[in-house]
Write a protein that holds these residues in place. Structure first.
Motif, mmCIF file in Angstrom:
data_model
loop_
_atom_site.group_PDB
_atom_site.id
_atom_site.type_symbol
_atom_site.label_atom_id
_atom_site.label_comp_id
_atom_site.label_asym_id
_atom_site.label_seq_id
_atom_site.Cartn_x
_atom_site.Cartn_y
_atom_site.Cartn_z
ATOM 1 N N LEU A 714 0.971 -1.210 -0.068
ATOM 2 C CA LEU A 714 -0.214 0.038 0.036
ATOM 3 C C LEU A 714 0.921 1.084 0.005
ATOM 4 O O LEU A 714 0.192 2.460 -1.171
ATOM 5 N N ASP A 715 2.063 1.196 0.609
ATOM 6 C CA ASP A 715 2.833 2.364 0.786
ATOM 7 C C ASP A 715 3.689 2.742 -0.329
ATOM 8 O O ASP A 715 3.633 4.119 -1.274
ATOM 9 N N GLU A 720 2.830 6.026 -5.215
ATOM 10 C CA GLU A 720 3.244 6.313 -6.627
ATOM 11 C C GLU A 720 1.762 6.664 -7.269
ATOM 12 O O GLU A 720 1.284 7.354 -8.359
ATOM 13 N N ASN A 721 0.902 7.231 -6.701
ATOM 14 C CA ASN A 721 -0.388 7.970 -6.413
ATOM 15 C C ASN A 721 -1.543 7.259 -7.404
ATOM 16 O O ASN A 721 -2.165 7.739 -7.582
ATOM 17 N N SER A 732 -8.643 5.577 -1.125
ATOM 18 C CA SER A 732 -9.057 5.613 -2.188
ATOM 19 C C SER A 732 -8.648 5.796 -3.473
ATOM 20 O O SER A 732 -7.341 5.832 -3.302
ATOM 21 N N ALA A 733 -9.414 5.564 -4.910
ATOM 22 C CA ALA A 733 -9.043 5.867 -5.921
ATOM 23 C C ALA A 733 -8.800 6.888 -6.378
ATOM 24 O O ALA A 733 -9.353 8.145 -5.416
ATOM 25 N N PRO A 734 -7.704 7.487 -6.953
ATOM 26 C CA PRO A 734 -7.473 8.459 -7.371
ATOM 27 C C PRO A 734 -8.368 9.439 -8.683
ATOM 28 O O PRO A 734 -9.330 8.550 -8.792
ATOM 29 N N TYR A 741 -5.768 6.964 -12.409
ATOM 30 C CA TYR A 741 -7.342 5.947 -12.302
ATOM 31 C C TYR A 741 -7.046 5.225 -13.840
ATOM 32 O O TYR A 741 -6.926 3.779 -13.489
ATOM 33 N N GLN A 742 -6.480 5.389 -14.774
ATOM 34 C CA GLN A 742 -6.039 4.059 -15.816
ATOM 35 C C GLN A 742 -5.147 3.275 -16.084
ATOM 36 O O GLN A 742 -5.435 2.114 -15.987
#
Length: 880
Positions: A714-715, A720-721, A732-734, A741-742
């Motif tokens: 997770l870290d 890596e955003n 949460s997702a970006p 997100y892609q």
């Protein structure tokens, strides 16, 4: 080829066994003997010799004996051979030695030729030569009589300067007796590459006296017994002479057959089988001897040299290179350990490649356990000569065969011969590691426990390709096409592909596993320690041994995966097959490849894992070169897509490295599917489902520390955003319209396919209910459901309906106690926990997929029967 057509006269009369009974001068009048000893061979024999000399130009090895007296001389050959006798006669005449085919007077005997065959034409190695027996009797009758014996070794095709010829290498002389066609070939083609060596003379009177001294307790030693003993000595001289030229005879077919058949364990099995079947001991022993011949290796120096030259030629044309990692581990252990190579099994090339790498690095090549499906005419004998020994797929119902095979394996371990076997049992059709087959492993452990020689160490070995010849066949078999039996024609068809480019091959030797460490860990009693055990203690010790073998099997698979090589093709496949239509904008493809490389570097799967350092642009260019992908020019930016019909094949290479990225993909899948999740919820779901991922992909992370591992991953994803953390508790997702997100969607896809399979099986069980389906029905129904889902949602990739994966998943449910299998009916029982696990589908699958699975899992009895009937039809067709 004129030399091949050379017609040798029928010279069976030349070697008459019957002595001439015409009275001859006694030894006291031996002055006349030299004249008779110098009698030349008949015109017939001379013509035969001259005909042979046209085809054969033999070189002399070593010193030629100097004979300056009139003692009768006989030349000793190991086995009956007309052509060898003629050749010896030609060379004796050239060297001014007593002629081999001239008649010779010895005391009252007049022998028609001066050649002794230790194994005569119609005899066996246990029946002494009649001529030798007559000479021994003559020497016993007259102790002053002198007879000289010269052992002679003949090698057809020994020409070091011509080892660039693959055919000559393959046909070079060895320890095995040539067949008539092989000997004709030797004369016609190899005749000018032949060598002859004359040993130093042996005094027959001295051999007789030495034999008597060795049997001093037997004063009535017969001529026949003396002949047997002297024959063995002469064979020893010849074997030593041959060994010095071509190396030792390593053929187990010739060397260990008697040892195996005479072992107490095999003798007991023979007696039991005779009682069970009502056959005689001799009949059962003949069966056992047949099994030995079927199983054992027939190692040949010339075939190994042939493979060395041939495979060097092949790799240069087939592959861009062969990269090897961590071989120093094997080199360090080899002198003092029993090496057991346990590689993964991707292709028929595996055993050739591994033996080649070991041989070129100066270690002894292993004896390889091969399935008897490869024991086919021509190819089977070549593989056997290269170190293969053959085993049947099943030993069930044949206790004698099982005993013989185990005894042969034990002889290999007693001699500390390196051994290789594929612990998966067969080639992986999906690219994932298959569950370990423990038969060979159990026999290895059993042999060591019975009588340990050197310490046993297992060498897990990872093999990866960038193209495989069998790819199309694997896809067909996964889709239900019956497995084709190996035959020479099919292999020739496969070999026709060698003009294609197959990229680079990677071999990585994993962390060794020492058997003694497992014995200590499981507290296994061995040897004399077991004698004091009570029946209950012995049963417990056996149970612990079984548990240990299972644990070793899993550890081998984990260590194979730890030494994985993430090559350019597998990385490219992982990216493109995780996108809709297996296509991606070129710039996005480059960034996604770079992302995987950064994840692997930031959190390495293992210190043994190698990730290609080729830059993403070069990886795309490499894929184009191998014709695996295509570039489609576009005004808004070029597109990269998987080439036509290559997606199923690329899924194989994606699966080779799936374990390296699966946990990152799994976390990405949970976050992308749910949008946001509390961190503890994500960890709990991961903890629940991890055992299934671990079993399927042989992941190295222990269950007890999986939450820590998830936290580390997770870290990296946060850095890596790809995911966003809120106050340390919410993930949460970006933003959905962001490039990150892609990337998250692509990263999430590989785990999604595994999760869909799990919940397919769970939904089937939940919808059908307990005690309604047996294990075979569950696996077959999941197979057909997977095919349906694959066609609708997964571009018809075979991953969704690999039966081995459903079998493995069901085994994990049993191991974890979620389901029970009734022994008598094979029916599956479970409680409400299955329903609770199935409810977690909402966290990992989209609603459409959940509804599809539920719909397809609601099968009625007629539909279930239809599925089973269809599978039975496929089985029958496959057997045909």
């Amino acid at each position: 080829m004129a030399r091949i057509m050379l017609k040798l006269p029928n010279i069976s009369q030349i070697f008459s066994k019957k002595p001439n009974n015409t009275p001859k001068p006694t030894h006291q009048n031996q002055q006349e003997a030299p004249k008779r000893a110098e009698n030349k061979p008949s015109v017939y024999r001379n013509l035969s010799g001259k005909g042979l000399s046209l085809a054969v130009k033999a070189q002399i090895l070593g010193e030629v004996p100097e004979l300056d007296d009139d003692i009768p001389t006989f030349y000793v050959l190991r086995e009956y051979s007309r052509s060898n006798s003629l050749l010896v006669n030609v060379k004796t005449q050239e060297l001014n030695l007593p002629s081999a085919l001239a008649s010779t007077s010895v005391g009252s005997l007049n022998e028609s030729a001066s050649v002794i065959f230790l194994k005569h034409r119609h005899g066996s190695e246990n029946i002494p030569s009649p001529r030798l027996e007559r000479l021994i009797k003559a020497c016993i009758d007259d102790p002053t009589l002198r007879v000289r014996l010269i052992p002679v070794t003949i090698l057809w095709g020994r020409a070091p300067s011509k080892e660039d010829s693959l055919f000559r290498l393959l046909m070079a002389d060895e320890w095995n007796s040539p067949s008539i066609p092989k000997q004709l070939f030797n004369i016609g083609v190899m005749g000018r590459d032949t060598a002859v060596q004359f040993a130093q003379p042996k005094d027959l009177q001295k051999l007789i006296q030495d034999s008597k001294d060795d049997h001093a307790d037997n004063v009535d030693l017969s001529t026949s017994h003396l002949a047997n003993h002297i024959s063995q000595r002469l064979k020893g001289y010849l074997d030593k002479q041959r060994t010095s030229i071509i190396g030792p005879d390593l053929s187990d077919k010739r060397n260990v057959t008697g040892q195996i058949l005479s072992s107490p364990i095999v003798q007991e099995a023979i007696e039991k089988e005779a009682i069970r079947t009502g056959k005689t001991i001799a009949q059962i022993k003949k069966e056992a001897s047949g099994y030995v011949g079927e199983i054992t290796s027939d190692y040949s120096h010339s075939v190994v040299r042939f493979f060395d030259h041939f495979l060097t030629w092949l790799w240069e044309r087939l592959y861009d290179g062969v990269e090897v990692r961590h071989f120093e581990r094997v080199r360090k252990l080899a002198p003092d350990h029993q090496i057991i190579y346990v590689p993964c099994h991707r292709s028929h090339m595996d055993y050739l490649l591994l033996s080649y790498v070991i041989y070129k690095r100066g270690l002894r090549i292993p004896y390889i356990a091969a399935g008897d499906n490869l024991n086919i005419p021509v190819l089977g004998e070549i593989l056997r000569s290269g170190g293969a020994f053959f085993m049947r797929r099943s030993f069930k119902g044949n206790a004698l065969y099982s005993t013989v095979f185990k005894e042969y394996l034990h002889t290999l371990m007693q001699r500390a011969v390196p051994i290789e076997y594929f612990i998966e049992g067969g080639r992986s059709r999906s690219g994932r590691l298959l569950p370990p087959k423990l038969g060979m492993l159990a026999m290895t452990v059993g042999s060591y426990l019975r009588d340990p020689a050197k310490p046993v160490v297992f060498i897990p070995t990872y093999i990866s390709y960038e193209r495989i010849m069998e790819g199309a066949t694997y896809v067909g078999e996964l889709k239900g096409k019956p497995k084709e039996s190996e035959n020479l024609l099919s292999l020739i068809k496969t070999a026709q592909k060698i003009e294609r480019v197959f990229g680079t091959v990677h071999l990585s030797f994993g962390e060794p596993l020492h058997l003694t460490q497992f014995l200590d860990k499981f507290n296994i009693k061995t040897g004399k320690d077991t004698l004091a055990l009570s029946p209950d203690e012995q049963a417990d010790n056996d149970k612990q041994t079984h548990a240990m073998i299972t644990n070793i099997g899993v550890k081998i698979m984990q260590n194979i995966n730890k030494s994985a090589v993430v090559n350019p093709v597998s990385l490219l496949a992982l990216v493109l097959l995780s996108t809709p239509k297996s296509a991606l904008d070129e710039a996005q493809a480059i960034e996604q490849i770079a992302l995987y490389q950064r994840i692997a570097q930031a959190l390495p799967y293992d210190s043994d894992t190698f990730v290609t350092d080729m830059n993403p642009k070069d990886i795309l260019a490499y894929g184009l070169q191998l014709e695996l992908i295509e570039r489609t020019p576009h005004v808004l930016g070029d597109m990269i897509k998987v080439a036509d019909k290559q997606a199923p094949l690329l899924s194989y290479f994606k699966n080779n490295i799936l374990h390296v990225f699966i946990l990152a993909s799994f976390i990405a899948s949970l976050v992308q599917r749910n949008g946001r999740m509390y961190r503890d919820k994500l960890e709990n779901i991961s903890e629940l489902l991890y055992p299934f991922l671990q079993t399927e992909l042989f992941l190295k992370h222990p269950q007890r520390s999986i939450k820590d591992t998830i936290g580390e991953i997770l870290d990296v994803l946060i850095k890596e955003n790809l995911v966003v953390e809120w106050d340390g508790v919410l993930i949460s997702a970006p933003e959905t319209n962001s490039p990150a997100y892609q990337q998250l969607i692509v990263l999430a896809d590989p785990a999604q396919q595994s999760l869909e399979r799990y919940f397919m099986a769970l939904t089937l069980l939940s919808e059908q209910g307990t005690h309604r389906l047996n294990t075979e029905q569950v696996v077959n129904l999941c197979y057909f459901l997977g095919q349906r889902v694959s066609v609708l949602y997964a571009d018809d990739l075979p991953d969704m309906f690999d039966k081995a994966l459903f079998t493995s998943f069901l085994d994990t449910l049993v191991r974890m106690g979620y389901v029970q299998i009734e022994p008598e009916t094979d029916m599956i029982d479970f409680d409400e926990r299955i329903d609770k696990i199935a409810e977690h589908a909402k966290y990992v699958l989209n609603p459409d997929m959940i509804e599809l699975l539920r719909h397809t899992a609601r099968l009625n009895d007629d539909e279930i029967d239809s599925v089973m009937n269809e599978m039975n039809k496929k089985r029958k067709f496959g057997r045909k």
